[in-house]
Design a protein around this motif. Structure first.
Motif, PDB file in Angstrom:
ATOM      1  N   THR A 170      41.254  36.093  35.968  1.00  0.00           N
ATOM      2  CA  THR A 170      42.030  35.621  34.810  1.00  0.00           C
ATOM      3  C   THR A 170      42.768  34.324  35.132  1.00  0.00           C
ATOM      4  O   THR A 170      42.816  33.409  34.306  1.00  0.00           O
ATOM      5  CB  THR A 170      43.066  36.701  34.391  1.00  0.00           C
ATOM      6  OG1 THR A 170      42.399  37.940  34.309  1.00  0.00           O
ATOM      7  CG2 THR A 170      43.702  36.375  33.072  1.00  0.00           C
ATOM      8  N   LEU A 171      43.346  34.269  36.345  1.00  0.00           N
ATOM      9  CA  LEU A 171      44.117  33.071  36.689  1.00  0.00           C
ATOM     10  C   LEU A 171      43.212  31.852  36.867  1.00  0.00           C
ATOM     11  O   LEU A 171      43.588  30.742  36.501  1.00  0.00           O
ATOM     12  CB  LEU A 171      44.922  33.310  37.972  1.00  0.00           C
ATOM     13  CG  LEU A 171      46.138  34.242  37.823  1.00  0.00           C
ATOM     14  CD1 LEU A 171      46.726  34.578  39.180  1.00  0.00           C
ATOM     15  CD2 LEU A 171      47.196  33.624  36.927  1.00  0.00           C
ATOM     16  N   ILE A 172      42.021  32.070  37.415  1.00  0.00           N
ATOM     17  CA  ILE A 172      41.102  30.934  37.597  1.00  0.00           C
ATOM     18  C   ILE A 172      40.613  30.424  36.234  1.00  0.00           C
ATOM     19  O   ILE A 172      40.581  29.231  35.973  1.00  0.00           O
ATOM     20  CB  ILE A 172      39.893  31.321  38.487  1.00  0.00           C
ATOM     21  CG1 ILE A 172      40.359  31.556  39.920  1.00  0.00           C
ATOM     22  CG2 ILE A 172      38.823  30.229  38.468  1.00  0.00           C
ATOM     23  CD1 ILE A 172      39.269  32.011  40.867  1.00  0.00           C
ATOM     24  N   SER A 173      40.245  31.347  35.357  1.00  0.00           N
ATOM     25  CA  SER A 173      39.659  30.912  34.079  1.00  0.00           C
ATOM     26  C   SER A 173      40.721  30.505  33.056  1.00  0.00           C
ATOM     27  O   SER A 173      40.433  29.789  32.111  1.00  0.00           O
ATOM     28  CB  SER A 173      38.792  32.028  33.495  1.00  0.00           C
ATOM     29  OG  SER A 173      39.604  33.135  33.194  1.00  0.00           O
TER      30      SER A 173
ATOM     31  N   ARG B 151      49.920  30.339  30.008  1.00  0.00           N
ATOM     32  CA  ARG B 151      49.023  31.268  29.299  1.00  0.00           C
ATOM     33  C   ARG B 151      48.223  32.110  30.293  1.00  0.00           C
ATOM     34  O   ARG B 151      48.024  33.300  30.086  1.00  0.00           O
ATOM     35  CB  ARG B 151      48.050  30.498  28.419  1.00  0.00           C
ATOM     36  CG  ARG B 151      48.647  30.147  27.107  1.00  0.00           C
ATOM     37  CD  ARG B 151      47.637  29.456  26.246  1.00  0.00           C
ATOM     38  NE  ARG B 151      48.309  28.831  25.128  1.00  0.00           N
ATOM     39  CZ  ARG B 151      47.723  27.992  24.291  1.00  0.00           C
ATOM     40  NH1 ARG B 151      46.462  27.679  24.452  1.00  0.00           N
ATOM     41  NH2 ARG B 151      48.388  27.474  23.302  1.00  0.00           N
ATOM     42  N   SER B 152      47.755  31.481  31.379  1.00  0.00           N
ATOM     43  CA  SER B 152      46.928  32.264  32.300  1.00  0.00           C
ATOM     44  C   SER B 152      47.781  33.268  33.069  1.00  0.00           C
ATOM     45  O   SER B 152      47.308  34.349  33.405  1.00  0.00           O
ATOM     46  CB  SER B 152      46.093  31.370  33.219  1.00  0.00           C
ATOM     47  OG  SER B 152      46.907  30.651  34.057  1.00  0.00           O
ATOM     48  N   ILE B 153      49.060  32.935  33.319  1.00  0.00           N
ATOM     49  CA  ILE B 153      49.943  33.920  33.975  1.00  0.00           C
ATOM     50  C   ILE B 153      50.135  35.121  33.042  1.00  0.00           C
ATOM     51  O   ILE B 153      50.082  36.279  33.480  1.00  0.00           O
ATOM     52  CB  ILE B 153      51.307  33.276  34.354  1.00  0.00           C
ATOM     53  CG1 ILE B 153      51.086  32.270  35.484  1.00  0.00           C
ATOM     54  CG2 ILE B 153      52.324  34.332  34.766  1.00  0.00           C
ATOM     55  CD1 ILE B 153      52.296  31.411  35.825  1.00  0.00           C
ATOM     56  N   ILE B 154      50.314  34.837  31.758  1.00  0.00           N
ATOM     57  CA  ILE B 154      50.489  35.942  30.792  1.00  0.00           C
ATOM     58  C   ILE B 154      49.217  36.795  30.720  1.00  0.00           C
ATOM     59  O   ILE B 154      49.281  38.028  30.739  1.00  0.00           O
ATOM     60  CB  ILE B 154      50.888  35.386  29.409  1.00  0.00           C
ATOM     61  CG1 ILE B 154      52.336  34.918  29.486  1.00  0.00           C
ATOM     62  CG2 ILE B 154      50.731  36.424  28.305  1.00  0.00           C
ATOM     63  CD1 ILE B 154      52.781  34.022  28.390  1.00  0.00           C
ATOM     64  N   ASN B 155      48.069  36.125  30.676  1.00  0.00           N
ATOM     65  CA  ASN B 155      46.810  36.888  30.651  1.00  0.00           C
ATOM     66  C   ASN B 155      46.636  37.695  31.930  1.00  0.00           C
ATOM     67  O   ASN B 155      46.100  38.799  31.901  1.00  0.00           O
ATOM     68  CB  ASN B 155      45.625  35.940  30.465  1.00  0.00           C
ATOM     69  CG  ASN B 155      45.571  35.412  29.054  1.00  0.00           C
ATOM     70  OD1 ASN B 155      46.093  36.032  28.133  1.00  0.00           O
ATOM     71  ND2 ASN B 155      44.982  34.248  28.876  1.00  0.00           N
ATOM     72  N   ALA B 156      47.114  37.127  33.058  1.00  0.00           N
ATOM     73  CA  ALA B 156      47.019  37.863  34.331  1.00  0.00           C
ATOM     74  C   ALA B 156      47.915  39.106  34.283  1.00  0.00           C
ATOM     75  O   ALA B 156      47.560  40.153  34.816  1.00  0.00           O
ATOM     76  CB  ALA B 156      47.411  36.965  35.494  1.00  0.00           C
ATOM     77  N   ILE B 157      49.067  38.951  33.619  1.00  0.00           N
ATOM     78  CA  ILE B 157      49.953  40.125  33.474  1.00  0.00           C
ATOM     79  C   ILE B 157      49.231  41.197  32.651  1.00  0.00           C
ATOM     80  O   ILE B 157      49.240  42.376  32.996  1.00  0.00           O
ATOM     81  CB  ILE B 157      51.304  39.723  32.825  1.00  0.00           C
ATOM     82  CG1 ILE B 157      52.091  38.834  33.794  1.00  0.00           C
ATOM     83  CG2 ILE B 157      52.122  40.953  32.447  1.00  0.00           C
ATOM     84  CD1 ILE B 157      53.320  38.178  33.201  1.00  0.00           C
TER      85      ILE B 157
END
Lengths: 253, 290
Positions: free
Chosen positions: A64-67, A99-105
């Motif tokens: 998630t964090l990479i994408s 956004r990617s941090i939130i998606n990672a959460i």
């Protein structure tokens, strides 16, 4: 700082609304990812070493964090809000990273589920919180940096999904390679070249309760690797951004 | 703070591959007025907007906004709260969120402030633009006019000094055009803002704008300080031959297949000459003159 917290909250609210708007996709994502991960774990369990299993639970977060940053830019371009976000108080990179941090959460639900399954059905291990926290922080920073690199390429070349797929496969392979079964020299070389291998060796060492983080070389190469990735990714991002602005590609399909 | 010269572009050169868009382009735009920018398709209107918003870098030349040169990313970020850009309303919004969710989200993104700090202004603007009845519905269910109004509110969230509107009339009905026109006047007169708008509709530009610029021969030229409501002549004609070449240097709209509407100033002698020539050569058939 306050500014970024406000953006984090706004993005979290937006993310939650979207999750609720597409319930089938949200549930399907959780189930399918967990099923695939469990199948990988069963496969490793049959033919591999137990320590290989433990890094698999990091996979959803890493992916998630990479994408994240690149898919955030891509989706804003496709929806058409890229200009709105670009002419805002934030850089498009900070919006993408948050956004990617939130998606990672959100995807940590997958990680927790995989972790619980491993603990219940495969191996029950005592986890060393401090060492794991260190590994986790390095993992997050490395993944975000790779995400920044991909975001730069997305700005310039617009479609980077195939490269992202390749990176995901490479990461998955790295996650399940039994590094600790290799000789120290090979481990050192590999950890200096591949972004996540140092982290994975650390995890596998923690599992085996060998060496922990006392191996200074491994520790330094992992930190050094992270530093190089951060510098390189930022350089690529800025270069691609400038190039897109000169060529007029910024925000184009 | 008042900025006399809001936008200054000096000696701008811009090329996309072999296509030259601007060649030694210079323009100075003063604040607190409504500026119209006209030009044919592909003449560089959108490129100009991208240049002043920092999305496009010139090959040569300097751009100053609010007395500051925009060169590096941090210069652009420092000026972002002063500029708002209204793009195509069919895009430019999160269609899978409600209008209110869009406003709350863009409030933070445009100001860096939290939701609480913006709710009063958001509700005020929702009332002002009569959006109360649909603001909590998803944007995907909105008509073009509703989206345009919502986008206008989004653009106004950060109290910008410069409002840039790229083809704001696209798809707008009469009622929404009037709302937009009134608001543009109010923004300039009451809030001391500046509006830069591009439109194919020269009547709208004539009625609303204080100053008109045209992109011609890779440069931007000031036409004149037009009096609002200056008399214009509107001609409807049918194109009998190559429709790409008849009266194509005037701002025209294709109303139906081969039926065009063109308008210009009533004392535009060149237009009458061109019109007569086209009629004499059976290139066009005159339908109506207003």
């Amino acid at each position: 700082m306050n500014k970024n917290i406000n953006l984090f909250r706004a993005e979290l609210r937006r993310g939650m609304t979207l999750l609720k708007a597409y319930p089938l996709d949200t549930i399907n994502n959780l189930i399918s990812f967990t099923v695939v991960s469990v199948l990988i774990i069963i496969g490793i369990n049959k033919i591999g070493e137990p320590q290989q299993i433990f890094s698999v639970f990091l996979f959803p977060i890493i992916m998630t964090l990479i994408s994240g940053p690149s898919s955030s830019i891509r989706s804003d371009i496709e929806i058409g809000v890229f200009e709105q976000v670009y002419t805002s108080k934030y850089t498009i990179l900070s919006v993408g990273v948050i956004r990617s941090i939130i998606n990672a959460i959100f995807s940590s639900a997958n990680s927790i589920l995989i972790f619980v399954i491993v603990q219940l059905f495969f191996y029950n291990t005592k986890w060393k919180i401090v060492e794991l926290l260190f590994v986790f922080v390095i993992t997050v920073l490395t993944s975000i940096s790779l995400g920044v690199f991909l975001a730069g390429l997305t700005i310039k070349f617009r479609k980077t999904e195939t490269l992202l797929n390749l990176i995901n496969i490479m990461v998955l392979i790295e996650l399940i390679v039994p590094f600790t079964a290799m000789s120290s020299n090979i481990i050192y070389i590999v950890s200096a070249i591949l972004p996540f291998s140092g982290i994975i060796v650390c995890i596998q060492n923690i599992y085996n309760e060998i060496a922990n983080l006392n191996e200074i070389y491994l520790f330094l190469t992992t930190i050094g690797n992270l530093f190089i990735i951060i510098v390189f990714s930022n350089f690529v991002f800025n270069k691609c951004m400038k190039c897109a602005k000169i060529k007029g590609d910024l925000g184009n399909y | 703070m008042a900025y006399e010269k809001l936008i200054v572009c000096s000696n701008i050169f811009k090329k996309f591959g072999k296509v030259e868009i601007f060649e030694n382009m210079n323009i100075t735009i003063e604040s607190n007025q409504i500026i119209g920018l006209i030009g044919e398709n592909g003449s560089g209107k959108t490129s100009f907007i991208k240049l002043i918003s920092g999305m496009l870098l010139p090959d040569q030349g300097n751009i100053y906004l609010f007395d500051k040169e925009i060169k590096r990313e941090k210069d652009i970020i420092a000026l972002k709260d002063k500029i708002s850009i209204l793009g195509d309303a069919n895009r430019s919004l999160y269609w899978n969120l409600s209008g209110m969710d869009n406003l709350i989200y863009f409030w933070t993104v445009k100001t860096g402030l939290n939701k609480k700090a913006g709710l009063m202004l958001i509700n005020e603007l929702v009332d002002k633009f009569n959006m109360g009845s649909f603001i909590n519905k998803k944007v995907e269910s909105y008509s073009k006019g509703m989206k345009q109004r919502l986008l206008l509110v989004v653009a106004l969230l950060g109290h910008p000094k410069l409002l840039v509107m790229d083809e704001p009339l696209n798809g707008l009905d009469y009622e929404n055009t009037v709302i937009l026109k009134n608001y543009i006047n109010e923004f300039v007169n009451k809030e001391n803002g500046t509006v830069l708008l591009t439109s194919h509709n020269s009547r709208f530009i004539d009625e609303v704008c204080d100053t008109k610029f045209v992109i011609k021969n890779k440069r931007i030229e000031k036409i004149s300080n037009v009096e609002r409501g200056e008399r214009v002549i509107v001609v409807y004609y049918k194109c009998l031959k190559n429709k790409d070449s008849c009266l194509n240097k005037y701002i025209r709209e294709e109303r139906e297949e081969n039926i065009f509407r063109v308008e210009t100033y009533i004392n535009d002698k060149d237009f009458y000459k061109e019109l007569s020539w086209q009629i004499d050569n059976d290139n066009i058939e005159l339908l109506e003159i207003i």
